[in-house]
Design an enzyme around this catalytic site. Sequence first.
Site, PDB file in Angstrom:
ATOM      1  N   ASP A 142       1.353  81.946 -39.534  1.00 13.37           N
ATOM      2  CA  ASP A 142       1.013  81.354 -41.056  1.00 13.37           C
ATOM      3  C   ASP A 142       0.731  79.819 -41.025  1.00 13.37           C
ATOM      4  OD1 ASP A 142       1.621  83.959 -41.529  1.00 13.37           O
ATOM      5  OD2 ASP A 142       3.260  83.361 -43.144  1.00 13.37           O
ATOM      6  N   HIS A 192       4.536  80.356 -37.404  1.00  9.20           N
ATOM      7  CA  HIS A 192       3.553  79.320 -37.826  1.00  9.20           C
ATOM      8  C   HIS A 192       3.054  78.711 -36.773  1.00  9.20           C
ATOM      9  CE1 HIS A 192       6.729  80.250 -40.554  1.00  9.20           C
ATOM     10  NE2 HIS A 192       5.738  80.015 -41.907  1.00  9.20           N
TER      11      HIS A 192
HETATM   12 NI    NI Z   1       3.454  79.549 -45.339  1.00  2.76          NI
END
Ligand code: NI
Length: 489
Positions: free
Chosen positions: A298, A439
């Site tokens: 992400d 991430h």
């Molecule tokens: Ni996010």
Amino acid sequence: MPSVSQAMPRALALLTAACLTLSSCASATRSPAEGQDLPNTSASSTADNSGAPLAGLNRVSNTNETLHLYTSHIELAEHPGITNASRGAVEAQMRAYVNEHRDSAVRGTDFAGELNVSAKVTAASEAILGVSRDTYEFAGASGSESFATQWFSVPEDRRIDTEELFSSSEAWDHVKAMLAEEATRTKNTTILPHDQLPEEVLDDLQFGANGDLIVRADEYTIAPGSVGSITLTLPSSRIKALLSDYGRQAQQAILSDDSPQDDDAEEQESTESASPSEVTSEPAVDCRRTKCVALTFDDGPGPKTGVLLDTLKEAQVPATFFVVGPNAKTRQKFLKRMAAEGHQIGNHTYTHRSLSGLSKEQVSKELQSTDAAISDAIGASSTVMRPPYGAHNKQVDRLSTTPLIIWDVDTEDWRHRNSKKTVDNAMAEVKPGSVILMHDIHESTVKAVPELIKKLKAAGYTPVRIDTLFAHSKLTAGKAYFRGEHPKS
Ligand code: NI
């Protein structure tokens, strides 16, 4: 009620008191190395505006998934004065917010607060830099929006007071009087004494493309809250003679919205490395019969996403990237590589606001503008979406044109930023059909992936894209999914 992902309560429980103190908050952003053991906010930088007339600009993000905090500020290489002032302003906002909410966030599972600060370079030249900061804060009952713009002298490496944009204090007084007049003229609902504007209104002076002076007045400052924020404009002809040298430089340095954002040199480099795909031809995997797992990344693409793509290519592992709009725009080359190398790209909204607090129009705009950025890069829009913080409600579900892919395994990589912990957390929780949250804006995560892939494969897992993981599930737009297909045990 926002429906927050199931991963949230655990994340809350894991918060330590230390990670919420102000000093650690600040030092975590100050030095990534120091931040390793300060699992509060995690910083990452994304080269931004590198094609702009000022080299060395970086947009740096801070996140705290538990406290719903997502901020960005601008740093300028070899300009500590500018960097500290830009970062300091955002850190002050973060500190105030964290102080106010840490108790409720630790205690409650229904934490609904949010701080979203979005920095943008609005003017840049060798002489001057203008950075606007749009803030949204939600604290309990209602949210508020506010705007500010900082001006910097590049050669002097310091912040310029708004007043310094004008030739004298008389000139500045004259401008303030004109703005007050304009406020009265524009909105007859003004609650001001008309001869003056409150200070906080004057912290957002910008120039328009045609040289007009533009001031965005925050909600409640010059008019009742119901009116919202108000934009005041003074034509260039009325302010031109009142500007100082700084003011004229600022007026001339305004960037248009379509100013070049990508770094040409890097673009070239990535074209070379984007050799024909080796991942595209994913073998037909049936996750109802095979132990599958989906690696999802992400908030990117980030500066190290290219390294991650190299890793995935080498290991012949497809993944899914949930990108945010501005990063998709500034790092278009990575989206192109993702598509060419067989990865799936999903929508993670434009500003990373919690969608459950937004109006219908705002939700649609968040999703559509990100899809436009994705489609600009790869010629197709996303087929899956992941709401920031995993937060969504009925309205969000209704407005989503794709399924919502949440996760069932949270590595908490944003918090500890430790490669080993990222791998360990994933391996401790993974099940057949798992969706693993990571991430790619964090270097520690990028570094964890080779080891994670090795361990997953050794444990008999086949990494697949989201669409493969749910290939037989008839995914429905607006419905949330946490775990994919897996063999019946
Ligand atoms: Ni996010």
